[in-house]
Design a protein around this motif. Structure first.
Motif, PDB file in Angstrom:
ATOM      1  N   ALA A 191      -2.566 -16.719  11.806  1.00 24.87           N
ATOM      2  CA  ALA A 191      -1.101 -16.655  12.314  1.00 24.87           C
ATOM      3  C   ALA A 191      -0.644 -15.986  13.385  1.00 24.87           C
ATOM      4  CB  ALA A 191      -0.204 -16.505  10.668  1.00 24.87           C
ATOM      5  N   GLY A 192      -1.343 -15.095  13.715  1.00 28.92           N
ATOM      6  CA  GLY A 192      -1.112 -14.384  14.721  1.00 28.92           C
ATOM      7  C   GLY A 192      -0.101 -13.539  14.930  1.00 28.92           C
ATOM      8  N   LEU A 193       0.239 -12.728  13.539  1.00 24.83           N
ATOM      9  CA  LEU A 193       1.240 -11.888  13.553  1.00 24.83           C
ATOM     10  C   LEU A 193       0.614 -10.442  13.601  1.00 24.83           C
ATOM     11  CD1 LEU A 193       3.175 -13.227  10.615  1.00 24.83           C
ATOM     12  CD2 LEU A 193       3.348 -13.566  12.943  1.00 24.83           C
ATOM     13  N   ASP A 194       1.364  -9.435  13.401  1.00 23.01           N
ATOM     14  CA  ASP A 194       0.950  -8.128  13.680  1.00 23.01           C
ATOM     15  C   ASP A 194       1.110  -7.038  12.507  1.00 23.01           C
ATOM     16  OD1 ASP A 194       3.774  -7.970  12.811  1.00 23.01           O
ATOM     17  OD2 ASP A 194       4.609  -7.585  14.957  1.00 23.01           O
ATOM     18  N   THR A 195       1.018  -5.748  12.944  1.00 24.79           N
ATOM     19  CA  THR A 195       0.963  -4.682  11.927  1.00 24.79           C
ATOM     20  C   THR A 195       2.297  -4.659  10.922  1.00 24.79           C
ATOM     21  OG1 THR A 195      -0.624  -3.415  13.475  1.00 24.79           O
ATOM     22  CG2 THR A 195       0.390  -2.153  11.512  1.00 24.79           C
ATOM     23  N   ILE A 196       3.230  -4.978  11.594  1.00 24.69           N
ATOM     24  CA  ILE A 196       4.568  -4.860  10.712  1.00 24.69           C
ATOM     25  C   ILE A 196       4.305  -5.998   9.606  1.00 24.69           C
ATOM     26  CG2 ILE A 196       6.976  -5.281  10.730  1.00 24.69           C
ATOM     27  CD1 ILE A 196       7.037  -4.061  13.559  1.00 24.69           C
ATOM     28  N   ALA A 197       4.128  -7.217  10.172  1.00 23.71           N
ATOM     29  CA  ALA A 197       3.967  -8.307   9.038  1.00 23.71           C
ATOM     30  C   ALA A 197       2.742  -7.838   8.021  1.00 23.71           C
ATOM     31  CB  ALA A 197       3.369  -9.617   9.848  1.00 23.71           C
ATOM     32  N   LEU A 198       1.755  -7.361   8.461  1.00 21.48           N
ATOM     33  CA  LEU A 198       0.903  -6.980   7.382  1.00 21.48           C
ATOM     34  C   LEU A 198       1.490  -5.844   6.339  1.00 21.48           C
ATOM     35  CD1 LEU A 198      -1.968  -6.697   6.270  1.00 21.48           C
ATOM     36  CD2 LEU A 198      -2.614  -5.003   8.052  1.00 21.48           C
ATOM     37  N   CYS A 199       2.033  -4.847   7.030  1.00 18.51           N
ATOM     38  CA  CYS A 199       2.897  -3.820   6.227  1.00 18.51           C
ATOM     39  C   CYS A 199       3.849  -4.244   5.092  1.00 18.51           C
ATOM     40  CB  CYS A 199       3.429  -2.649   6.928  1.00 18.51           C
ATOM     41  SG  CYS A 199       2.118  -1.888   7.818  1.00 18.51           S
ATOM     42  N   LEU A 200       4.708  -5.417   5.612  1.00 17.81           N
ATOM     43  CA  LEU A 200       5.657  -6.175   4.663  1.00 17.81           C
ATOM     44  C   LEU A 200       4.583  -6.771   3.489  1.00 17.81           C
ATOM     45  CD1 LEU A 200       7.715  -7.734   7.385  1.00 17.81           C
ATOM     46  CD2 LEU A 200       8.441  -5.993   5.888  1.00 17.81           C
ATOM     47  N   VAL A 201       3.764  -7.425   3.896  1.00 17.90           N
ATOM     48  CA  VAL A 201       2.899  -8.066   2.715  1.00 17.90           C
ATOM     49  C   VAL A 201       2.193  -6.965   1.633  1.00 17.90           C
ATOM     50  CG1 VAL A 201       0.874  -9.371   2.171  1.00 17.90           C
ATOM     51  CG2 VAL A 201       2.628  -9.999   4.043  1.00 17.90           C
ATOM     52  N   LEU A 202       1.686  -6.043   2.389  1.00 19.49           N
ATOM     53  CA  LEU A 202       1.181  -4.844   1.647  1.00 19.49           C
ATOM     54  C   LEU A 202       2.173  -4.122   0.597  1.00 19.49           C
ATOM     55  CD1 LEU A 202      -0.941  -3.128   4.137  1.00 19.49           C
ATOM     56  CD2 LEU A 202      -1.883  -4.285   2.146  1.00 19.49           C
ATOM     57  N   ARG A 203       3.384  -4.135   1.096  1.00 22.18           N
ATOM     58  CA  ARG A 203       4.709  -3.494   0.368  1.00 22.18           C
ATOM     59  C   ARG A 203       4.949  -4.408  -0.888  1.00 22.18           C
ATOM     60  NH1 ARG A 203      10.678  -3.337   3.085  1.00 22.18           N
ATOM     61  NH2 ARG A 203      11.668  -1.968   1.678  1.00 22.18           N
ATOM     62  N   GLU A 204       4.805  -5.552  -0.748  1.00 12.58           N
ATOM     63  CA  GLU A 204       4.927  -6.478  -1.924  1.00 12.58           C
ATOM     64  C   GLU A 204       3.818  -6.317  -2.960  1.00 12.58           C
ATOM     65  OE1 GLU A 204       7.697  -8.171  -2.527  1.00 12.58           O
ATOM     66  OE2 GLU A 204       8.398  -7.326  -0.703  1.00 12.58           O
ATOM     67  N   ALA A 205       2.484  -6.101  -2.434  1.00 10.07           N
ATOM     68  CA  ALA A 205       1.366  -6.163  -3.131  1.00 10.07           C
ATOM     69  C   ALA A 205       1.442  -4.798  -3.950  1.00 10.07           C
ATOM     70  CB  ALA A 205       0.178  -6.216  -2.181  1.00 10.07           C
ATOM     71  N   ALA A 206       1.950  -3.714  -3.486  1.00 13.10           N
ATOM     72  CA  ALA A 206       1.872  -2.516  -4.337  1.00 13.10           C
ATOM     73  C   ALA A 206       2.985  -2.450  -5.537  1.00 13.10           C
ATOM     74  CB  ALA A 206       2.179  -1.409  -3.337  1.00 13.10           C
ATOM     75  N   ARG A 207       3.965  -3.325  -5.228  1.00  9.93           N
ATOM     76  CA  ARG A 207       4.898  -3.433  -6.354  1.00  9.93           C
ATOM     77  C   ARG A 207       4.381  -3.768  -7.603  1.00  9.93           C
ATOM     78  NH1 ARG A 207      10.349  -3.644  -4.176  1.00  9.93           N
ATOM     79  NH2 ARG A 207      10.404  -4.109  -1.775  1.00  9.93           N
ATOM     80  N   VAL A 208       3.587  -4.406  -7.508  1.00  8.97           N
ATOM     81  CA  VAL A 208       2.666  -5.036  -8.919  1.00  8.97           C
ATOM     82  C   VAL A 208       1.373  -4.575  -8.929  1.00  8.97           C
ATOM     83  CG1 VAL A 208       4.129  -7.167  -9.037  1.00  8.97           C
ATOM     84  CG2 VAL A 208       1.827  -7.420  -7.827  1.00  8.97           C
ATOM     85  N   LEU A 209       0.757  -3.466  -8.322  1.00  9.57           N
ATOM     86  CA  LEU A 209      -0.263  -3.036  -8.249  1.00  9.57           C
ATOM     87  C   LEU A 209      -1.429  -3.818  -8.093  1.00  9.57           C
ATOM     88  CD1 LEU A 209      -0.022  -0.345 -11.180  1.00  9.57           C
ATOM     89  CD2 LEU A 209       0.593  -0.189  -8.758  1.00  9.57           C
ATOM     90  N   ALA A 210      -1.449  -4.947  -7.024  1.00 17.00           N
ATOM     91  CA  ALA A 210      -2.314  -5.776  -6.872  1.00 17.00           C
ATOM     92  C   ALA A 210      -3.859  -5.273  -6.509  1.00 17.00           C
ATOM     93  CB  ALA A 210      -1.731  -6.840  -5.793  1.00 17.00           C
ATOM     94  N   ARG A 211      -4.721  -5.785  -7.310  1.00 19.76           N
ATOM     95  CA  ARG A 211      -6.151  -5.155  -7.139  1.00 19.76           C
ATOM     96  C   ARG A 211      -7.016  -5.937  -6.256  1.00 19.76           C
ATOM     97  NH1 ARG A 211      -9.068  -6.330 -10.741  1.00 19.76           N
ATOM     98  NH2 ARG A 211     -10.276  -4.516 -10.567  1.00 19.76           N
TER      99      ARG A 211
END
Length: 380
Positions: free
Chosen positions: A67-87
């Motif tokens: 998708a050609g996005l950046d570090t900010i986009a990755l961090c936004l997705v990681l933030r959502e992953a950690a809310r549910v302890l995504a393994r």
């Protein structure tokens, strides 16, 4: 700087929320009740959903199917992953793919990136060095032998190494240069010893004994390893933020329902003040996270500042390490004995928080690094 997220970044968040909506934090045995790792592999069904939603190729260019996005986009997705302890190895996978895309040879990019975007190939990175306290690039030596590089040394606490396909290994050439080798897990001379993280996940100690790496699979661009390390650290801050927000939400719900003397405990001043303090911690974690992620993305466009981007990353990790620790400690306190119940997920968040607090260095280590940067770059 502008903290308004773009339409594409907001779309990535919505896609991530849809994928993580059905993830249960207690989908594996409790780390408190399991003597070894909670599972042999990461969550493969979730990994497939991330691939189907194009989130594994989020930071890849369109030519590699991303998708050609950046570090900010990755961090936004990681933030959502950690809310549910995504393994899932989302941070290590995407950060390594970014390094290959930005600095790797065309042969290496063609070999790894299309599969990385589809999720058929899993990447991870060795970033903790020999002991977890020394620089990772000093733990392994690399010497040129004809058309191949020979790697010797040890890296500890490598996440998901037993199930990843390729491992990014930093090394030094003996001439002060840090290089980054992409090593297949099946490489001759590479041995993996079982380790278990604080969160109960399966890590590994890598022993490299004469591992041969093709010249096209080694990245010697100046600053490539430093950049990867900063992305990994900033991503860890995003995970800490998401986890902390999830924990504070749990605490709010619990204290709103738990009654003493006929009133919800959330209405007691001592409880409200502690929760408010932790909310302030989370907002500080958030603003320093976006500052660091923005600096990393801006640096690729030539934007500078009074300090290198490493300074912003250090500040973000200081707040993330201290903040996530305070959030989970307060949550345990306000939950009372219920917080230690292994049938309730809070103890899992506490274990993950301790892992994230120390991962890639505790607050004290980054305070020392920040002090060195301030000494080297006086703010006149």
């Amino acid at each position: 700087m502008d903290f308004t997220f773009t339409e594409e970044q907001r779309a990535a968040v919505e896609a991530a929320r849809a994928v993580f909506a059905d993830v249960a934090p207690d989908g594996v045995p409790s780390p408190a009740l399991t003597p070894g790792a909670v599972a042999d592999d990461f969550d493969r069904p979730l990994w497939a959903k991330l691939a189907a939603s194009d989130l594994l190729g989020l930071v890849l260019a369109e030519e590699h199917g991303g998708a050609g996005l950046d570090t900010i986009a990755l961090c936004l997705v990681l933030r959502e992953a950690a809310r549910v302890l995504a393994r899932v190895p989302l941070l290590e996978h995407c950060a390594t793919a970014m390094a290959v895309q930005a600095h790797g040879s065309p042969e290496l990019a063609a070999a790894l990136l299309p599969g990385a975007g589809r999720g058929t190939l899993v990447l991870t990175a060795a970033a903790h060095g020999r002991s977890g306290h020394d620089p990772a690039e000093l733990a392994v030596t690399a010497r040129l032998d004809g058309e191949a590089w020979i790697l010797e040394g040890t890296q500890t606490a490598v996440p998901w190494a037993h199930t990843a396909d390729w491992i990014a290994v930093p090394a030094h050439t003996g001439e002060g240069d840090a290089v980054l080798a992409l090593v297949p897990r099946s490489a001759g001379g590479l041995a993996l010893a079982e380790q278990v993280s604080t969160s109960g996940e399966r890590f590994a100690e890598l022993a490299l004994d004469g591992v041969r790496v093709d010249r096209t699979h080694l990245i010697d661009t100046p600053g490539a390893w430093e950049r990867l390390h900063q992305v990994l650290t900033t991503g860890t801050c995003a995970l800490a933020l998401g986890l902390g927000e999830g924990v504070l939400g749990m605490t709010s719900q619990y204290t709103s329902k738990r009654e003493q003397f006929g009133f919800p405990v959330a209405t007691f001043q001592a409880v409200a003040v502690q929760a408010a303090d932790r909310y302030i911690d989370l907002r500080a974690m958030e603003v320093t996270l976006w500052q660091a992620a923005w600096r990393l993305d801006a640096a690729t466009g030539g934007a500078g500042g009074p300090l290198p981007s490493a300074g912003d990353v250090a500040v973000a990790k200081i707040w993330a390490s201290e903040g996530v620790r305070r959030v989970v400690q307060t949550a345990q306190h306000l939950h009372g004995g219920f917080g230690a119940d292994t049938d309730y997920p809070l103890h899992r968040y506490h274990a993950w928080a301790k892992q994230l607090e120390l991962q890639l260095g505790p607050a004290a280590a980054h305070e020392e690094a920040l002090g060195d940067l301030l000494a080297a770059h006086p703010l006149a």
